[in-house]
Design an enzyme around this catalytic site. Structure first.
Site, PDB file in Angstrom:
ATOM      1  CG  ASN A  11      37.040  30.795  36.346  1.00 21.74           C
ATOM      2  OD1 ASN A  11      36.018  30.446  35.745  1.00 21.74           O
ATOM      3  ND2 ASN A  11      37.012  31.502  37.464  1.00 21.74           N
ATOM      4  CE  LYS A  13      36.861  34.966  36.603  1.00 21.95           C
ATOM      5  NZ  LYS A  13      37.143  36.142  37.418  1.00 21.95           N
ATOM      6  CG  HIS A 101      35.550  32.207  41.652  1.00 24.40           C
ATOM      7  ND1 HIS A 101      35.190  33.532  41.647  1.00 24.40           N
ATOM      8  CD2 HIS A 101      36.690  32.113  40.947  1.00 24.40           C
ATOM      9  CE1 HIS A 101      36.094  34.216  40.936  1.00 24.40           C
ATOM     10  NE2 HIS A 101      37.012  33.371  40.500  1.00 24.40           N
ATOM     11  CD  GLU A 103      34.184  36.341  39.537  1.00 24.59           C
ATOM     12  OE1 GLU A 103      33.802  35.433  38.789  1.00 24.59           O
ATOM     13  OE2 GLU A 103      35.223  37.008  39.307  1.00 24.59           O
ATOM     14  CD  GLU A 172      40.939  32.700  41.922  1.00 23.24           C
ATOM     15  OE1 GLU A 172      41.482  32.592  40.825  1.00 23.24           O
ATOM     16  OE2 GLU A 172      39.713  32.867  42.054  1.00 23.24           O
ATOM     17  N   GLY A 178      40.496  40.120  38.206  1.00 23.83           N
ATOM     18  CA  GLY A 178      39.948  40.929  37.117  1.00 23.83           C
ATOM     19  C   GLY A 178      40.284  42.403  37.209  1.00 23.83           C
ATOM     20  CB  SER A 216      45.476  40.279  37.612  1.00 22.56           C
ATOM     21  OG  SER A 216      44.211  40.912  37.747  1.00 22.56           O
TER      22      SER A 216
END
Ligand code: PGA
Length: 255
Positions: A11, A13, A101, A103, A172, A178, A216
């Site tokens: 991904n 991003k 996701h 985010e 996730e 991250g 991660s």
């Protein structure tokens, strides 16, 4: 123990440029010249889909690399400024699209219902949605992990009926994305088992549904995560932007 081919998905991003993408794919092509035992996917920013499609077409070593997007509109077409439809993604050669996701849920206020609609439009267009679920740190600390991921997945199951066997799920944990903090293999497996049980209650094909871990994942921890019985691959952010790291994760996959 699930038996399908594992999926290692990058991904990217909101990262990349024409030059950086080309360099990254060149490095990846060297590592992918011998076909890996798993499926490999990169989910790239929408403006670069055409570039990656063209680079794939021009390089035999990249022919097995699958192309995906990071989001899709829940609408089919029309007056939705800034949105990208599933049909457009299909046109550009996408086989997969990430939906829900964290985010997107956090910064764009995407609800469980919207994520379910996005999964539905992807499935109707012949694109496999990678449905992300995961709890925040506060939710984990409050002992609500199971409740949260089940609620998020239930919305997608409810909206998609028997088509649910065609999705990919990605667990996730938000606190691991991250941050360099990874769920331990045991913590991740425990949640994957919960999700598998939920899928089993919805379809008799639940053993075929891949449940990826994301948060991660890196070259050092990939093997211990990917050898868990219900972890069928990874959704990798930061480490997918560095070809040597991404290739090490791919190499950590055992059949
Ligand atoms: P990370 O991101 O690997 O950088 O933690 C994973 C993701 O958000 O998909």
């Amino acid at each position: 123990m699930s038996k399908m081919k594992k999926l290692i998905a990058g991904n990217w991003k909101m990262n990349g440029s024409l030059a950086a993408n080309e360099a990254l794919l060149r490095e990846l092509s060297q590592g992918l010249a011998i076909a890996p035992v798993c499926e490999v996917l990169v989910c790239v920013p929408a403006p670069y889909l055409a570039q990656i499609s063209a680079l794939k077409a021009g390089c035999a070593a990249l022919s097995a690399l699958e192309l995906g997007a990071q989001d899709v509109s829940a609408q089919a077409s029309g007056a939705y400024t800034g949105e990208v439809s599933a049909a457009m993604l299909k046109d550009m050669g996408c086989r997969y699209v990430i939906v829900g996701h964290s985010e997107r849920r956090q910064y764009h206020f995407e609800t469980d219902a919207l994520v379910a609609d996005k999964a539905k439009v992807a499935l109707a267009t012949g694109i496999t949605p990678i449905v992300c679920v995961g709890e925040t740190l506060a939710e984990r600390e409050a002992g609500r992990t199971e409740e949260v991921v089940k609620r998020q997945l239930a919305a997608v199951i409810h909206a998609n009926g028997h088509c649910i066997s065609e999705i990919v799920v990605a667990y996730e944990p938000v606190w691991a994305i991250g941050t360099g903090k990874t769920a331990s293999p045991e913590e991740a497996q425990a949640v994957h088992a919960v999700l598998r049980a939920q899928l089993k209650a919805a379809t008799d094909k639940a053993e075929r549904i891949r449940i990826l871990y994301g948060g991660s994942m890196n070259a050092a921890n990939a093997e211990s995560l990917l050898t868990q019985p219900d972890i069928d691959g990874g959704l990798i952010g930061g480490a997918s932007l560095k070809a040597p790291d991404f290739l090490k994760i791919i190499a950590a996959v055992q059949v």
